[in-house]
Design an enzyme around this catalytic site. Structure first.
Site, PDB file in Angstrom:
ATOM      1  CB  ALA A   8      -1.403  -5.814   4.987  1.00 27.80           C
ATOM      2  N   GLY A  12       1.616  -0.117   6.670  1.00 30.21           N
ATOM      3  CA  GLY A  12       1.554  -1.292   7.535  1.00 30.21           C
ATOM      4  C   GLY A  12       2.601  -2.332   7.170  1.00 30.21           C
ATOM      5  NE  ARG A  88      -0.400  14.380   7.317  1.00 32.53           N
ATOM      6  CZ  ARG A  88       0.407  15.388   7.013  1.00 32.53           C
ATOM      7  NH1 ARG A  88      -0.048  16.615   6.899  1.00 32.53           N
ATOM      8  NH2 ARG A  88       1.696  15.170   6.803  1.00 32.53           N
ATOM      9  CG  ASN A  95      -9.121   7.071   6.729  1.00 36.65           C
ATOM     10  OD1 ASN A  95      -9.549   6.264   5.915  1.00 36.65           O
ATOM     11  ND2 ASN A  95      -7.963   7.694   6.563  1.00 36.65           N
ATOM     12  CG  ASN A 120      -3.003  11.096   8.320  1.00 36.29           C
ATOM     13  OD1 ASN A 120      -2.769  11.637   9.399  1.00 36.29           O
ATOM     14  ND2 ASN A 120      -2.067  10.800   7.423  1.00 36.29           N
ATOM     15  NE  ARG A 151       7.868  13.131   5.951  1.00 32.93           N
ATOM     16  CZ  ARG A 151       6.597  12.735   5.936  1.00 32.93           C
ATOM     17  NH1 ARG A 151       5.662  13.472   6.503  1.00 32.93           N
ATOM     18  NH2 ARG A 151       6.262  11.626   5.324  1.00 32.93           N
ATOM     19  CG  HIS A 175       0.666  14.045  11.401  1.00 35.93           C
ATOM     20  ND1 HIS A 175       1.991  14.182  11.043  1.00 35.93           N
ATOM     21  CD2 HIS A 175       0.132  13.140  10.524  1.00 35.93           C
ATOM     22  CE1 HIS A 175       2.238  13.418   9.994  1.00 35.93           C
ATOM     23  NE2 HIS A 175       1.130  12.768   9.652  1.00 35.93           N
TER      24      HIS A 175
HETATM   25  N1  LIG Z   1       0.362   9.292  11.010  1.00 31.70           N
HETATM   26  C1  LIG Z   1       1.263   9.321  10.053  1.00 31.70           C
HETATM   27  O1  LIG Z   1       2.353   9.841  10.228  1.00 31.70           O
HETATM   28  C2  LIG Z   1       0.962   8.681   8.732  1.00 31.70           C
HETATM   29  C3  LIG Z   1       1.979   8.454   7.805  1.00 31.70           C
HETATM   30  C4  LIG Z   1       1.662   7.850   6.595  1.00 31.70           C
HETATM   31  C5  LIG Z   1       0.354   7.459   6.329  1.00 31.70           C
HETATM   32  N2  LIG Z   1      -0.601   7.705   7.247  1.00 31.70           N
HETATM   33  C6  LIG Z   1      -1.981   7.269   7.026  1.00 31.70           C
HETATM   34  O2  LIG Z   1      -2.015   5.862   7.188  1.00 31.70           O
HETATM   35  C7  LIG Z   1      -3.097   5.322   6.428  1.00 31.70           C
HETATM   36  C8  LIG Z   1      -2.597   4.187   5.544  1.00 31.70           C
HETATM   37  O3  LIG Z   1      -1.730   4.676   4.561  1.00 31.70           O
HETATM   38  P1  LIG Z   1      -1.120   3.676   3.468  1.00 31.70           P
HETATM   39  O4  LIG Z   1      -0.240   4.470   2.612  1.00 31.70           O
HETATM   40  O5  LIG Z   1      -0.582   2.459   4.129  1.00 31.70           O
HETATM   41  O6  LIG Z   1      -2.456   3.287   2.677  1.00 31.70           O
HETATM   42  P2  LIG Z   1      -2.719   1.962   1.804  1.00 31.70           P
HETATM   43  O7  LIG Z   1      -3.906   2.234   0.968  1.00 31.70           O
HETATM   44  O8  LIG Z   1      -1.468   1.524   1.145  1.00 31.70           O
HETATM   45  O9  LIG Z   1      -3.084   0.862   2.919  1.00 31.70           O
HETATM   46  C9  LIG Z   1      -4.232   0.925   3.698  1.00 31.70           C
HETATM   47  C10 LIG Z   1      -4.722  -0.498   3.901  1.00 31.70           C
HETATM   48  O10 LIG Z   1      -5.817  -0.477   4.825  1.00 31.70           O
HETATM   49  C11 LIG Z   1      -6.680  -1.556   4.447  1.00 31.70           C
HETATM   50  N3  LIG Z   1      -7.985  -1.409   5.064  1.00 31.70           N
HETATM   51  C12 LIG Z   1      -8.972  -0.545   4.749  1.00 31.70           C
HETATM   52  N4  LIG Z   1     -10.029  -0.742   5.556  1.00 31.70           N
HETATM   53  C13 LIG Z   1      -9.696  -1.738   6.408  1.00 31.70           C
HETATM   54  C14 LIG Z   1     -10.359  -2.378   7.485  1.00 31.70           C
HETATM   55  N5  LIG Z   1     -11.584  -2.033   7.861  1.00 31.70           N
HETATM   56  N6  LIG Z   1      -9.698  -3.356   8.136  1.00 31.70           N
HETATM   57  C15 LIG Z   1      -8.456  -3.719   7.782  1.00 31.70           C
HETATM   58  N7  LIG Z   1      -7.777  -3.147   6.773  1.00 31.70           N
HETATM   59  C16 LIG Z   1      -8.395  -2.170   6.092  1.00 31.70           C
HETATM   60  C17 LIG Z   1      -6.698  -1.466   2.931  1.00 31.70           C
HETATM   61  O11 LIG Z   1      -7.173  -2.656   2.344  1.00 31.70           O
HETATM   62  C18 LIG Z   1      -5.237  -1.155   2.621  1.00 31.70           C
HETATM   63  O12 LIG Z   1      -4.503  -2.339   2.346  1.00 31.70           O
HETATM   64  C19 LIG Z   1      -3.677   6.512   5.656  1.00 31.70           C
HETATM   65  O13 LIG Z   1      -4.802   7.015   6.338  1.00 31.70           O
HETATM   66  C20 LIG Z   1      -2.551   7.523   5.672  1.00 31.70           C
HETATM   67  O14 LIG Z   1      -3.007   8.840   5.543  1.00 31.70           O
HETATM   68  C21 LIG Z   1      -0.330   8.303   8.433  1.00 31.70           C
HETATM   69  O1  LIG Z   2       1.071  13.092   4.217  1.00 30.84           O
HETATM   70  C1  LIG Z   2       0.235  12.207   4.440  1.00 30.84           C
HETATM   71  O2  LIG Z   2      -0.947  12.312   4.097  1.00 30.84           O
HETATM   72  C2  LIG Z   2       0.655  10.934   5.100  1.00 30.84           C
HETATM   73  C3  LIG Z   2       1.372  11.126   6.394  1.00 30.84           C
HETATM   74  O3  LIG Z   2       0.609  11.826   7.325  1.00 30.84           O
HETATM   75  C4  LIG Z   2       2.731  11.745   6.211  1.00 30.84           C
HETATM   76  O4  LIG Z   2       3.025  12.750   6.866  1.00 30.84           O
HETATM   77  O5  LIG Z   2       3.522  11.208   5.418  1.00 30.84           O
END
Ligand SMILES: NC(=O)c1ccc[n+]([C@@H]2O[C@H](COP(=O)([O-])OP(=O)(O)OC[C@H]3O[C@@H](n4cnc5c(N)ncnc54)[C@H](O)[C@@H]3O)[C@@H](O)[C@H]2O)c1
Ligand SMILES: O=C(O)C[C@H](O)C(=O)O
Length: 311
Positions: A8, A12, A88, A95, A120, A151, A175
């Site tokens: 969350a 999320g 990443r 992760n 990621n 983007r 990615h």
């Molecule tokens: N694929 C994409 O395009 C993309 C884009 C943005 C972010 N991301 C990735 O998404 C992930 C989250 O990013 P964010 O900015 O929301 O991070 P964030 O730190 O704001 O949120 C992550 C949440 O995950 C929770 N969490 C951790 N372990 C957990 C578990 N076992 N069960 C349930 N919840 C758990 C944490 O408490 C935290 O609230 C990162 O790995 C980031 O790199 C990917």
């Molecule tokens: O850049 C990052 O690490 C988070 C995500 O994959 C993004 O592209 O925004």
């Protein structure tokens, strides 16, 4: 329709907010491991309902997977984001364990769900979710290409000085900062190739900015981005729940498409109620084929690091 979002945090909660605001699902469950955090985010989102006029029911739970039962779609955003200067790929150590455990917990209560992986390094986490759960390949979708493509369209629109929505363009490949492949040759401004309006030099600059789009935002924000990522996940979830059959670049398991096997990587897919309904195997030119093979090699190298987690 019910959507669970695990994690969350920034991405999320933004995703839950967009899904609710746009009425994409009737029920959203936010689940986080941090005590009370998802409950707080859900309550805050629900208190928007009267001012923005939505009827989606959003609830938050602390690690209680029973409340996620019978979700149509589960989005995994749990895990750590990168900090400025990181890639990443450096997130894999923490992760991978989180994503594997979460994917297993989800399926206990929602055995028929479609899983969208966001954490990621996303392509590797998607491969991990697929291998560790044994779900059919149409039900595991990695979200990255939708974001990278938005983007790309943004940077093209800036260079053209025209609205993003008049630009059509796609990013395939991994990615990652060096693995993305913005398909500049196929990008268009209202159906007209962008090369009619922009020089080769300008197009190369757009492609380079797109590839490091996430790193640029991480440098500016101190953590990775969330508005466009959250909206991109919601866009993908909408296409699944409402069977829109949109063509979206997603990280999916390849069995021969694009000359690749046993890998999850970004390619154009038709996304509908069954998840990945078709992989669109377009003809790349020789330069694009070489970039795709190089990108796949890099993603495959990362997957090799999963051996201990998958053992
Ligand atoms: N694929 C994409 O395009 C993309 C884009 C943005 C972010 N991301 C990735 O998404 C992930 C989250 O990013 P964010 O900015 O929301 O991070 P964030 O730190 O704001 O949120 C992550 C949440 O995950 C929770 N969490 C951790 N372990 C957990 C578990 N076992 N069960 C349930 N919840 C758990 C944490 O408490 C935290 O609230 C990162 O790995 C980031 O790199 C990917
Ligand atoms: O850049 C990052 O690490 C988070 C995500 O994959 C993004 O592209 O925004």
């Amino acid at each position: 329709m019910k959507v669970t979002i695990v994690g969350a945090g920034n991405v999320g909660a933004t995703c839950a907010d967009v899904i609710s605001y746009r009425g994409i699902a009737s029920e959203v469950v936010l689940l986080d491991i941090k005590e009370g955090f998802a409950e707080g985010k859900a309550m805050d989102i629900m208190q928007c309902a009267t001012n923005t006029g939505f009827n989606t029911k959003v609830i938050g739970v602390t690690n209680d997977y029973s409340k996620t039962a019978n979700s149509d779609v589960v989005v995994i955003t749990s895990g750590i984001p990168r900090k400025p200067g990181m890639t990443r790929e450096e997130l894999i150590g923490i992760n991978a364990g989180i994503v594997k455990t979460v994917a297993e917990n989800i399926l206990v209560h929602s055995p028929n769900t479609i899983v969208v992986v966001v954490s990621n390094p996303m392509d590797t986490m998607t491969y991990l979710a697929l291998k560790s759960t044994g779900l059919p390949k149409n039900r595991i979708i990695g979200m990255g290409g939708a974001l990278d493509s938005s983007r790309f369209r943004y940077y093209l629109s800036q260079a053209l000085d025209k609205p993003s929505n008049d630009v059509s363009a796609m990013v395939i490949g991994g990615h990652g900062d060096t693995t993305m492949i913005p398909l500049t040759r196929l990008a268009s401004y209202n159906g007209i190739p962008v090369s009619e309006f922009l020089s080769q030099e300008a197009l190369e600059k757009v492609a380079a900015s797109t590839m490091v789009g996430g790193a640029t935002l991480t440098g500016l924000l101190g953590t990775s981005a969330w508005y466009a990522p959250g909206a991109s996940v919601a866009y993908l979830v909408d296409s699944i729940l409402n069977d829109q059959k949109k063509m979206i670049a997603c990280s999916v398991f390849l069995e021969g498409e694009y000359g690749q096997n046993d890998i999850c990587i970004g390619v154009p897919c038709i996304i509908g109620k069954n998840g990945v309904e078709q992989i669109v195997d377009i003809t790349l030119n020789d330069a694009e084929k070489a970039l795709f093979a190089k990108s796949a090699d890099a993603v495959r190298n990362m997957n090799a690091d999963l051996k201990s987690v998958l053992a």
